[in-house]
Scaffold this motif. Structure first.
Motif, PDB file in Angstrom:
ATOM      1  N   LEU A 161      32.501  46.521  39.569  1.00 48.79           N
ATOM      2  CA  LEU A 161      31.397  47.429  39.240  1.00 48.79           C
ATOM      3  C   LEU A 161      30.135  47.039  39.982  1.00 48.79           C
ATOM      4  O   LEU A 161      29.295  47.872  40.287  1.00 48.79           O
ATOM      5  CB  LEU A 161      31.105  47.367  37.736  1.00 48.79           C
ATOM      6  CG  LEU A 161      32.185  47.869  36.796  1.00 48.79           C
ATOM      7  CD1 LEU A 161      31.816  47.545  35.369  1.00 48.79           C
ATOM      8  CD2 LEU A 161      32.368  49.364  36.984  1.00 48.79           C
ATOM      9  N   VAL A 162      29.971  45.745  40.203  1.00 47.36           N
ATOM     10  CA  VAL A 162      28.825  45.256  40.975  1.00 47.36           C
ATOM     11  C   VAL A 162      29.339  44.228  41.979  1.00 47.36           C
ATOM     12  O   VAL A 162      30.356  43.581  41.742  1.00 47.36           O
ATOM     13  CB  VAL A 162      27.740  44.601  40.089  1.00 47.36           C
ATOM     14  CG1 VAL A 162      26.934  45.625  39.341  1.00 47.36           C
ATOM     15  CG2 VAL A 162      28.326  43.575  39.126  1.00 47.36           C
ATOM     16  N   MET A 163      28.627  44.123  43.080  1.00 45.98           N
ATOM     17  CA  MET A 163      29.031  43.193  44.132  1.00 45.98           C
ATOM     18  C   MET A 163      28.036  42.039  44.187  1.00 45.98           C
ATOM     19  O   MET A 163      26.902  42.172  43.745  1.00 45.98           O
ATOM     20  CB  MET A 163      29.033  43.924  45.485  1.00 45.98           C
ATOM     21  CG  MET A 163      30.064  45.031  45.585  1.00 45.98           C
ATOM     22  SD  MET A 163      31.753  44.443  45.298  1.00 45.98           S
ATOM     23  CE  MET A 163      32.167  43.819  46.910  1.00 45.98           C
ATOM     24  N   GLY A 221      21.531  42.247  34.381  1.00 47.87           N
ATOM     25  CA  GLY A 221      20.479  42.050  33.374  1.00 47.87           C
ATOM     26  C   GLY A 221      21.095  41.417  32.136  1.00 47.87           C
ATOM     27  O   GLY A 221      22.173  41.823  31.703  1.00 47.87           O
ATOM     28  N   VAL A 222      20.435  40.415  31.585  1.00 50.49           N
ATOM     29  CA  VAL A 222      20.976  39.715  30.418  1.00 50.49           C
ATOM     30  C   VAL A 222      20.040  39.902  29.228  1.00 50.49           C
ATOM     31  O   VAL A 222      18.861  39.531  29.304  1.00 50.49           O
ATOM     32  CB  VAL A 222      21.164  38.196  30.700  1.00 50.49           C
ATOM     33  CG1 VAL A 222      21.826  37.508  29.506  1.00 50.49           C
ATOM     34  CG2 VAL A 222      21.986  37.974  31.960  1.00 50.49           C
ATOM     35  N   ASP A 255      21.624  46.246  37.859  1.00 49.48           N
ATOM     36  CA  ASP A 255      22.716  47.146  38.232  1.00 49.48           C
ATOM     37  C   ASP A 255      23.766  47.201  37.137  1.00 49.48           C
ATOM     38  O   ASP A 255      24.608  48.080  37.110  1.00 49.48           O
ATOM     39  CB  ASP A 255      23.356  46.662  39.541  1.00 49.48           C
ATOM     40  CG  ASP A 255      22.352  46.691  40.673  1.00 49.48           C
ATOM     41  OD1 ASP A 255      21.896  47.784  41.019  1.00 49.48           O
ATOM     42  OD2 ASP A 255      21.969  45.604  41.177  1.00 49.48           O
ATOM     43  N   LEU A 256      23.717  46.231  36.237  1.00 45.97           N
ATOM     44  CA  LEU A 256      24.679  46.140  35.132  1.00 45.97           C
ATOM     45  C   LEU A 256      24.003  45.293  34.056  1.00 45.97           C
ATOM     46  O   LEU A 256      23.204  44.413  34.373  1.00 45.97           O
ATOM     47  CB  LEU A 256      25.938  45.446  35.659  1.00 45.97           C
ATOM     48  CG  LEU A 256      27.128  45.217  34.740  1.00 45.97           C
ATOM     49  CD1 LEU A 256      28.409  45.468  35.548  1.00 45.97           C
ATOM     50  CD2 LEU A 256      27.192  43.798  34.216  1.00 45.97           C
ATOM     51  N   LYS A 298      22.966  52.649  32.117  1.00 44.98           N
ATOM     52  CA  LYS A 298      23.456  51.599  33.026  1.00 44.98           C
ATOM     53  C   LYS A 298      24.837  51.135  32.566  1.00 44.98           C
ATOM     54  O   LYS A 298      25.135  51.165  31.365  1.00 44.98           O
ATOM     55  CB  LYS A 298      22.520  50.377  32.954  1.00 44.98           C
ATOM     56  CG  LYS A 298      21.190  50.564  33.597  1.00 44.98           C
ATOM     57  CD  LYS A 298      21.287  50.372  35.093  1.00 44.98           C
ATOM     58  CE  LYS A 298      20.035  50.922  35.759  1.00 44.98           C
ATOM     59  NZ  LYS A 298      19.917  50.610  37.159  1.00 44.98           N
ATOM     60  N   PRO A 299      25.655  50.635  33.494  1.00 43.44           N
ATOM     61  CA  PRO A 299      26.918  50.048  33.048  1.00 43.44           C
ATOM     62  C   PRO A 299      26.651  48.891  32.082  1.00 43.44           C
ATOM     63  O   PRO A 299      25.839  48.010  32.371  1.00 43.44           O
ATOM     64  CB  PRO A 299      27.545  49.518  34.343  1.00 43.44           C
ATOM     65  CG  PRO A 299      26.847  50.204  35.447  1.00 43.44           C
ATOM     66  CD  PRO A 299      25.486  50.570  34.945  1.00 43.44           C
TER      67      PRO A 299
END
Ligand code: ADP
Ligand code: MG
Length: 428
Positions: free
Chosen positions: A34-36, A42-43, A101-102, A122-123
């Motif tokens: 899903l992300v590279m 984001g936490v 991005d996630l 967002k994912p």
């Protein structure tokens, strides 16, 4: 201050750039990440779990931004950026989402409605269901019951009369637990006799889980990871020793008979397949003298009892978590050593600092960077890694950081263990 989720949703949606969500739920074997590496995760939450997720995730090349109300949080210290703000602040949340991005959460004290709302933008592969179920002990029990997983007999009550009826039916001794917000034994009452104090009425009215006190011989836990394509990876069970209801020590692998190990792993596999979450789930279990396993509690994230995997198993629970949420395939967990994790709480800090330079090379130190040491606060942990459980126990017992193991704790370690361990006592 809690904001109604619709209000929050509107203000958030208005403050974000208009963009279609790129997240598509996938349950196939053909999965691309899903992300590279180079993209940002984001936490939500800046504690030690976030810190260890980030340390592993950075190795894989991801960038991290943390949202936490406190400056200089353990996770914030190792992230690319920390946003200081409340979890219910629309402005802070909008900033986090803009930069990510996630998104992942690293602890349970997040409103599931907020998570649901983020998911629309967002994912957020962990989703909100597992969080919703595990934040509420009553719902957690229902989920376990639906999955036909045995637990201690229990009832949920909201009045003193119902509580008395529940005790009448279950019979003392009982353990009373608040439905939400309890951790490390906080919000719990053990009633052994009818004279023992009850929780205050306002607490009872918010809802209490009343359950039978279980005279278990061992506490074990299993970490299980589930990926976006639905693949499941189960870590071998570990044994946990609590002191004052806070985890003190984790022994890996758990000294239990083969049949108990297999059943614990089957429960974990079954639950992961039923709950269809993405990420890491920790399952706490009681083992009774006859080998029966009862599930006690679930945690929808990497867990303190999984910290031992950092030095005994590849990949560790944090790498597996990052792999699960980013859509990388899970890796088979391979245990390399026997290990014992011991927590460093606030009250151990001084003795730990004195011992730090003298620790043997098998002691792998993990320190969380918290500025204030308080009693019972988890400041760090040490993973001791060697081939022999006996050597490890003796070594730890001689270190002047923790109180040595009590006779009862020794007995628990060697109770219903592997055949070659049965009857062995270090103090005999
Ligand atoms: P939390 O970890 O959220 O504080 P738990 O339900 O895991 O809550 O309880 C903390 C500890 O209390 C457990 O690890 C176990 O040692 C003890 N405990 C909890 N429930 C029971 C029970 N029904 N019988 C005996 N001991 C219990
Ligand atoms: Mg627990």
């Amino acid at each position: 201050m809690t904001m109604r989720s619709t209000q929050l949703e509107n203000s958030l949606l208005n403050s974000l750039p208009k963009k279609e969500s790129s997240f598509i739920w996938r349950e196939s074997s053909d999965v691309s990440p899903l992300v590279m590496p180079g993209q940002t995760i984001g936490v939500l939450g800046g504690g030690q779990l976030g810190r260890m997720i980030i340390l592993e995730g950075r190795r894989l090349g991801y960038r991290f931004v943390v949202l936490d109300p406190a400056i200089d949080s353990p996770a914030g210290q190792v992230a690319d950026e920390q946003i200081v703000g409340a979890y219910d602040s629309p402005v802070a949340m909008a900033r986090l989402m803009e930069k990510s991005d996630l998104v992942v959460y690293e602890f349970e004290n997040i409103d599931p409605d907020m998570v649901r709302m983020i998911e629309t933008i967002k994912p957020l592969p962990q989703g909100s269901n597992l969080l919703r179920w595990t934040r509420h002990r009553g719902q957690e029990r229902k989920v376990l019951q639906d999955a036909q997983i045995p637990t201690a007999p229990y009832q949920v009550v909201t009045s003193k009369t119902e509580l008395l009826e529940a005790i009448e039916e279950l019979q003392l001794p009982c353990v009373l637990k608040v439905l939400t917000g309890g951790y490390d034994g906080k919000g719990q009452w053990v009633l052994r006799t009818s004279g023992d104090p009850f929780p205050p009425v306002d607490i009872i009215e918010k809802g209490i889980l009343v359950e039978k006190f279980i005279p278990y011989v061992k506490e074990i836990s299993v970490i299980v990871a589930r990926g976006i394509s639905g693949e499941v990876e189960v870590y071998p069970p570990v044994m946990n020793i609590h002191r004052d209801q806070i985890l003190h020590m984790t022994i890996s692998p758990a000294p239990i008979k083969e049949g108990i190990r297999t059943r614990a792993e089957q429960i974990a596999y079954h639950l992961a397949s039923q709950l269809r979450f993405v990420g890491v789930l920790a399952i706490e279990m009681f083992v009774l003298a006859d080998g029966t396993i009862l599930v006690n509690e679930l945690a929808p994230r990497p867990h303190n009892s999984g910290h031992i995997t950092m030095d005994t198993t590849t990949p560790c629970q944090f790498e597996q978590f990052v792999r699960a949420v980013t859509g990388l395939p899970l890796r088979k967990s391979i245990r390399k050593n026997t290990g014992i994790m011991v927590n460093l709480l606030g009250e151990h800090q001084e003795a730990f600092f004195e011992q730090l330079a003298k620790l043997p090379s098998c002691a792998k130190v993990h320190w969380y960077g918290k500025s204030v040491a308080k009693e019972g606060r988890k400041m760090g942990h040490i993973n001791f890694v060697r081939d022999s459980l006996q050597d490890l126990l003796e070594l730890i017992n001689e270190l002047p950081i923790w109180k040595p193991l009590s006779q009862q704790e020794w007995e628990a370690i060697f109770a219903i263990a592997n055949n070659q361990m049965e009857g062995r006592r270090l103090h005999d």
